[in-house]
Every structure is written in structure tokens, then in C-alpha cells.
Design an enzyme around this catalytic site. Structure first.
Site, short mmCIF file in Angstrom:
data_model
loop_
_atom_site.label_atom_id
_atom_site.label_comp_id
_atom_site.label_asym_id
_atom_site.label_seq_id
_atom_site.Cartn_x
_atom_site.Cartn_y
_atom_site.Cartn_z
N GLY B 237 -3.77 -25.50 6.81
CA GLY B 237 -2.99 -24.52 6.05
C GLY B 237 -2.30 -25.14 4.84
O GLY B 237 -2.19 -26.36 4.72
N HIS B 238 -1.80 -24.29 4.00
CA HIS B 238 -1.20 -24.73 2.74
C HIS B 238 0.05 -25.58 2.95
O HIS B 238 0.77 -25.39 3.90
CB HIS B 238 -0.91 -23.55 1.82
CG HIS B 238 0.03 -22.52 2.35
ND1 HIS B 238 0.63 -21.62 1.52
CD2 HIS B 238 0.47 -22.25 3.58
CE1 HIS B 238 1.39 -20.83 2.24
NE2 HIS B 238 1.31 -21.18 3.49
N ASN B 239 0.23 -26.52 2.06
CA ASN B 239 1.40 -27.41 2.05
C ASN B 239 1.38 -28.45 3.16
O ASN B 239 2.34 -29.21 3.31
CB ASN B 239 2.72 -26.62 2.14
CG ASN B 239 2.79 -25.47 1.15
OD1 ASN B 239 2.41 -25.63 0.00
ND2 ASN B 239 3.21 -24.32 1.59
#
Lengths: 343, 343, 343
Positions: B237-239
């Protein structure tokens, strides 16, 4: 879409007409959507009520007596009959022979003249495409692959080098066959890749759902047996050997060197640790995490897996566990009181 | 495939010859499939029986004394030695320099002359391809991406704008790097997309398995550290920030802003809720659902996760829970009887 | 990237300036990375400490009084405000009208002149592309599809025949819409495919994450309602009907004929068995295995699912189960001793 009489339809699927065999049917629709010129399909007993409310001109059902006053095509196995009737109304697409002008066929590839190669497809050196095979847009075939007669590769399928597909194999979009297995040797200076130099071999009549992955073996072949059906987003690890007529539902993941016997059924999101054998006809409930061999014919459930019976009882008790634990605490308190009270 | 003597092979993998060093080896096969001119590989003690039955001309094994009468290349770490020997027999494919006539390289892209760009590849404006990199068929590279020297992108890899791959990164088919993170702001009038304007940055020697996805960060970079290995159908997932030499097995899913320390190992189908830290060297058993931070070096299992030891004991008792619960009911009944019986 | 004053930014997102409204902001960065000309974002109370240490020139936050001495854009919902501000700094890419010279548009397809068709895209016969739609590189659209105005299909999206996308639908790379549902009739002579002749219909403002799959219906339509957001590697089985403003997180899997009500939220790796109804506003925790209908508004967790409250208590007790079971054994032993001791 063509039109067929109820009698034609019954003949096609080995069913028996009850009612108006001459009625013209122009479509196959759900019970809710069907109109007077449509045939609809009664899957299970509990759909009888829906069937009664349906405007369908004719019904495909197991037992006409449950649908009084209706025109029914009675079939012992309505699902199988539906498959036959759908094949009648929607004949499978066949190859449009020839290689699209934009496709790249490398020298040394052999494409049967009756096969279809779609736009932007790439066919690697030494790859052979069988009679009547359909290779759709953007399919990328590596070198020395074999595509069996009548196989169909939907747009955006990728085969690495040396992958073999049997006759009539159907591969849906986004599937990747033959990517490197996940094999590494951990060393003090980092993780070293073990080259994966085996292949993938898929027997006839297999279907593989969208975006699934079957990795190539380290040395030999990752194998999928004839007639096996694989749903979307499934992962088959390297060196696995899947039997015949196996069903792998959506998002199943098999780690490396898993052996799955003929006719086994793994429900959605099941995972199997590596180097296990799942016996012929075994079944696993959704999300089961298989950590040990599963005997042939056994049904398992849970993570780690238990027999299905055992799992259902354990999970029922798990739900009551807070209550049970409270009872234990009370019994314990009472027992202590009693012991202290009785000198 | 070339041929090498057993002595050559031992030299290559730092092993020791026991038996006939002059024997010519033409292939590397499994114990079952190997013939007299093949080398085979004995991974673990329990394969000794298979090794005894094998027709392999030579064995790669930890301890020659367990294979009396055989020609053996003895190596302290047979997996690592196998990797080296496979590299000898199957040298890694190197770039065939040049841009395929069908590829689209946008103005302002910079492709090193030693790199290979395959058929139907698209290289966006401002994207730089390093020396010796291989960009295979149908790869789509957005704008302002960087592909490190010696990287290999298999067919059908997609990079959105602004993705950076380090040296020798290998990306398998169907991987999508830099798609928008799953970031929304719920509002009374519906769900509003939070634009994802960060990037993805993957360090050297990372390998990413088929059809995996690493989403771009909201503002900064989703990061994968050097030497990390990611299997098929994994979602990052992002980050998220993944450390060095991490192993993410098949179908692992990390929600947004997960931090994974160096050397952590997450087995198949593990999930981690967002905004968690999984410490260096931590391990998670298959299908674990990580809902809290995991201390460095800890091994966890279960959903929600427990320490591995705790989980094994809990799951063993879960299986016996119906029995335990019955015992509680009996004790309770007895306790009641006794209380009623004793005025 | 453009520059805007803090006052401009506040106006755009409906916020209130506290501090220097004239400050020029040139970037939006995380609290850690931001410098004096950047705006940063304080999501939650627990980020206050990070915010205090941040070098950001301005903060977007709920309550300026928690950030004394700072220039703050105060907004009731900072996430929503961030979305608006990002839209200001990074305007969404719009179509570059025209069909790339390499794309294949079959006769009988209708592409709006304001739409963009990227390199190597394929647009099938009878397919209609709406105004301002973006169809990026390598997208393969079957026949008789409809792409709504303002929709965006990232590189390598595949639509089978007869798929309909509403206005502003955004589909990420590797998504496959309309592959055959997993429908088979088991027969004594093997597994027979039930042709899947329905379609897929996706309403306006839906977003679908990378490598997800939505299968076509057997007879009618697999449906996704307006405003629903689907993360990466999600599978939606055939005949499912997903409501409006639903959130399906990464790797969720819905078996066939699942009905999901408006506003439901399924966390990562949740699975749902087929033919179930998940009510409006229902929620499922990560990895939940939904095996029964879920009432509207209910939150569930576990496999098989329990109410969230029930699950949390059960899992807490599961962890203590070895201890509880030991207590039961002791109580039993004591009870037996006592019974034997009391004639």
C-alpha cells in the site's frame, strides 16, 4: 442471437418438454429479467418462488411438477443442461485465421494457418501455435512455447519461455505463466536468487482465470492436469503438481512444491504451505490455511486446518468461549472458597 | 546447454569433489529425473532416500558420507551452491542492445545504447533507461521514470509516472508500480479521492513477482529497500517503507504506511493493517493478520496476531475446545448439584 | 508545480487562515520532508508532536490552537481539505484528444473527438468512447463496450466484450473487467463450463485498483454502483451486485452472486462466500471470512464471521485458552478426588 423452439432446446440438452414444445425462445435470462420469449433457469428448490413470479416463457428445471401450468424443459441436472443450451444460443467464438498486421512473429515460430494471432501479439522464436488456436491482442509468448490446438489466450496473457499449453486450454487476460519461482538461498551477505530453469506444463481443457500466476519450476515442470479449473488471482508456486479436474477458487495460493490430487476443491483464499500433498478429492473451506498433508477425500477448514467437522465445532465453541471462560473463573472461585471453607 | 566437469562445477560453487571429478555433466535435473550425465541436488536430510534411488551421475549435497559410492560435490550450503551452478549452466540473459522497431520512445526519453527495448514497449518523456537494462515486450513506462543499469522488466510491466528502480531490479510480468494509493476522504456527499502525487522508489537488487502492485505515496515515496524479494500477487500500500533483504511471500498485503524492518519475512497471504511497524528480522506465519506493531525479531501467527508460541498453544487448545467446554458444563452441573445437595 | 498563497489555499479548501495568509506555498510535503515554502498536513491528534518539529511553512490542520505560532489553514475535515489542495497544485490530467498512430480502432467503433487513445490501444467493433475519456497505452477494449465521458483507463486495462463504464470511472493498470465468471457444472465425465454470456456494468465515479478483476455475469450483469472504490488485487465474482459508495480494500474476494449494500466497507483480504447479502453500511474487519448474510450496519470480524464485539472478546479469550484449559483440567482432577474421597 438466434431463436430455437422449446423442443429444439430440450433435444440439445437431453431434457424433456412439458408444455408447449413449439414455443419460440429468443433469449436466456434470469428469472427476474426473463420475458415471454425467454427461457429461464431454476437452479435450486429455493428458487421455486422466484420461478412462480417469473414472466419467462419457459423454464429449465429439475421437476416440472413444481411449476404447474408452465412450459418446462425438465433436466436431471439443470446446470449441465444450461451449459448445453447456452452453447446453442451463444456458440463459442472460433479462430478468425490469420496473423494481424501489427503482430510480431519472430523467425522460427510456427503458426498454424488456421490459428488467429491478434493485434500487437508477440510470438517468440521456436514457439508453435496449434490449429484453430486464438491468440488475442497484446499476448506475449516467449520462446519455445507450445500452444495446443483450439486453445484460447485472451488479451494480455503472458507466457515466459518454454511454457506448454494443451488442447483447448483457455487462459484469461492478465495471466502470467512461467514467471520465475520464488527460490532464494539466504546467505550471510544477502539473499541469492536460485535461477528457475524449469518450465510450466498445462494439460488439455484447463481454464485459468484472470490475473492468475503459475510459476515455472526450478528444474523440472510445474504441472496442471487436464480439465482443472482455476479462478482469478490464484497463485500456483513453482514445482507444484496439480492433478486433473481440480478446482482452485479465487485468490487461492499454493506455495512451492504443493501436490494436489485429482478432483480436489480448494475454496476461495485458501493457502497451502509448501511441500505438502493434498489428496485426491480433498476439499478445503474458504480461507483455510493448509499446513499439513490432507488425506484423500478429507474436508478441512480453519488456519491451521482441522477436519471440517472438528473446525465447525471448534468455531461454534470459540464464539461461546468468553462465557465458558467466565464459568471456569466462577468454578475456580467457588472451588477455592470451598477448600478454604472445609478444613 | 553447455557441459562442465564435476571439478569445474565444484570450483564454481566453492564445493569439494568426492569421487570422479572428470565426469562430464550436461544437465541439472531433479533426483527423480536425472540420468548419468546429470547433476542433481539433495536439499535436505530427508531426501537421502530419493538420492540413493536417483540415477544422477553426480550429487550436490552437504555431506558426501551420506551418499556412499556416489560422485558428490560437497557444499556447506547446497542451495547457494545450486544457485551458482545454475548460473554456470544457464547464464543470465543479457540485453540485446537496441530499440525494437515497433517500440514508442517519446521525445525527451533517454535510453542507454546498451539497453534493450522490446516490441510495443512505450517509454515516456523524461524517462531514463540505464546501461544494459532489458525492457521487454509491451512494457509501459510513464514519464520521468528511472530504470537502473542491468534492471530487467519482463513483458507487460507497467510503471506510472515518476517511479525509480535501482540497479539490477527484476520486475516480473504484470507488475504495476506507482498506481494511485487507496486514499479517500469520506464526506457526507460521498467519498472524495485524495490525489496521490508521491512516487515509488525501489532500490537495487530487488525482485518483484508477477502481478504484484506497489502503490505510489500520497506525498512522498513508497520505498522498497535493496535486496528485498517480493513474490507474486503481493500488494504494498501507499506510503509503506519496506527495508532491505525483506521477504514478502505470495499474496501478502500491506495496507498503507506499513513500515517493515530489514530482514523481515512475511509468509504467504499475510496481511498487515495500516500505520504499523514490523520490526527488523520479524517473521509472520502464513495468513497472519497483523493488527499491531511487531517487535524486531519476534515471530507472530494468527489473526489477530499472537506470538508464534502463544498461537501454536492456542490453536492446539482450540481444537480441543469442544471437549474442554463439555468438561466445564459437567463441572458446573456437578457444582450446582452439590450446592443444592448441601444445605 | 505552481505556487499559491496560504489565503488562496484556504479559499480553495473552505478553510480559515490563522497566521500569514500571504505566504507563498510551492509544494505539499509530509511533516518530515516539508520546508519553509511547503504546506504540510496534520491528519490526527497524535501527529501534533511531529507537526511541532516540522519545518513546514504552513500546516493544514483541524485546530490552529494546537499549533501555536504557526501559520495554519484550519479545516473541519483536513483529509477532505488536503484532497482539494492537491487538486489545486496537481490538476488532474485531461485528455490529449486524438488517436495515437499505433492504436487499432476497429471499424464500427466510435471514439469521441475529445477523447484520447494511447499507443497500441485496441478498440473493438461497436465500442463507444465518451467525451474527454482517456484510454492509455496497451488498453484492450473488446466489442460493444461503452466508456463514459471523462473516464480514465490506465495502461494495460482489459475489457472483454460488452462491458459498460459510467462517467469518470477510473480504472488502474492491469484490471480485467468482464472475464468469464467461474461457473461450471460438475458431471460424471468431468467439469463442464457454463458459458458466461452476461456483462459487467460499472456506474459513474467508481475507481478500480491495479490488477483487480470483475467477472462477467452468467446471464445478466455484474454491477458496481456509483462512487464505489475498489483497491488493488480485488476479485468480484460473477453476478455480484455492489452498491453505491462501497469500499473494497486490497485483495478482497467476493464469490459469485454476492450482494453488497450501499456504503459497506470491507477491509483488506476479506472474503465472502457466494450468494450472500452484506447489508448497507456493514463493515468487515481485515481477513474476515463472511459465510452468512450480514445485517445492515453490522460490523463483523473473524472466520467464520462474528459480530465485531463478539469476535474481539473471543479472540482475547483464545489467547488465554491454554490457561483456561489448564484450569479446567485442575478443577476436574479436584472434583474427581473429592468425589472419590466422599463415599
Amino acid at each position: 442471437m438466434s431463436a430455437f423452439s422449446v423442443a429444439d432446446i430440450a433435444a440439445r440438452c437431453g431434457g424433456r418438454v412439458v408444455g408447449d414444445g413449439g414455443l419460440r425462445i429468443t433469449g436466456i435470462r434470469s428469472l427476474e429479467a426473463a420475458g415471454p420469449s425467454d427461457l429461464s433457469f431454476v437452479a435450486e428448490g429455493k428458487a421455486d418462488k422466484k420461478a412462480a413470479a417469473s414472466k419467462a416463457g419457459a423454464l429449465l428445471a429439475r421437476d416440472a411438477s413444481r411449476h404447474p401450468g408452465r412450459t418446462v424443459v425438465e433436466a436431471a441436472d439443470p446446470s449441465f443442461a444450461l451449459a448445453a443450451v447456452l452453447d446453442l444460443f451463444f456458440p463459442r467464438r472460433t479462430a478468425r485465421p490469420g496473423v494481424h498486421g501489427t503482430a510480431v512473429v519472430e523467425p522460427g515460430a510456427a503458426v498454424d494457418p488456421s490459428a488467429e494471432i491478434g493485434p500487437f501479439a508477440v510470438v517468440g522464436e521456436g514457439t508453435r501455435i496449434g490449429a484453430g488456436a486464438i491468440v488475442e491482442a497484446h499476448v506475449a509468448l516467449g520462446r519455445h512455447c507450445t500452444i495446443g490446438p483450439g486453445a484460447r489466450l485472451h488479451p494480455h496473457v503472458v507466457l515466459y519461455d518454454g511454457v506448454t499449453l494443451g488442447a483447448r486450454v483457455e487462459v484469461h487476460s492478465g495471466v502470467v505463466l512461467g514467471a520465475d519461482g520464488f527460490g532464494y538461498a539466504p546467505t550471510p551477505s544477502g539473499i541469492v536468487k536460485v535461477p528457475q530453469v524449469g518450465g510450466v506444463s498445462v494439460d488439455e481443457d484447463v481454464e485459468i482465470g484472470a490475473n492468475s500466476c503459475i510459476d515455472r519450476a526450478t528444474l523440472e515442470q510445474t504441472r496442471v492436469g487436464a480439465g482443472t479449473k482455476i479462478d482469478d488471482l490464484v497463485m500456483v508456486g513453482h514445482n507444484s503438481v496439480i492433478g486433473r479436474h481440480v478446482i482452485l477458487c479465487g485468490q487461492v495460493g499454493l506455495a512451492g512444491s504443493t501436490v494436489v490430487g485429482d478432483g480436489a476443491v480448494l475454496a476461495g483464499q485458501v493457502g497451502a504451505a509448501g511441500h505438502l500433498t493434498i489428496g485426491a478429492g480433498a476439499k478445503a473451506g474458504a480461507q483455510t490455511g493448509i499446513a499439513h498433508d490432507v488425506p484423500a477425500g478429507e474436508t478441512v477448514f480453519g488456519t491451521p486446518e482441522m477436519s471440517h467437522r472438528e473446525a465447525l465445532r471448534a468455531f461454534a465453541e470459540l464464539r461461546r468461549l468468553p462465557e465458558t471462560a467466565r464459568a471456569v473463573r466462577e468454578l475456580r472461585a467457588r472451588s477455592r472458597t470451598r477448600e478454604e471453607g472445609t478444613p
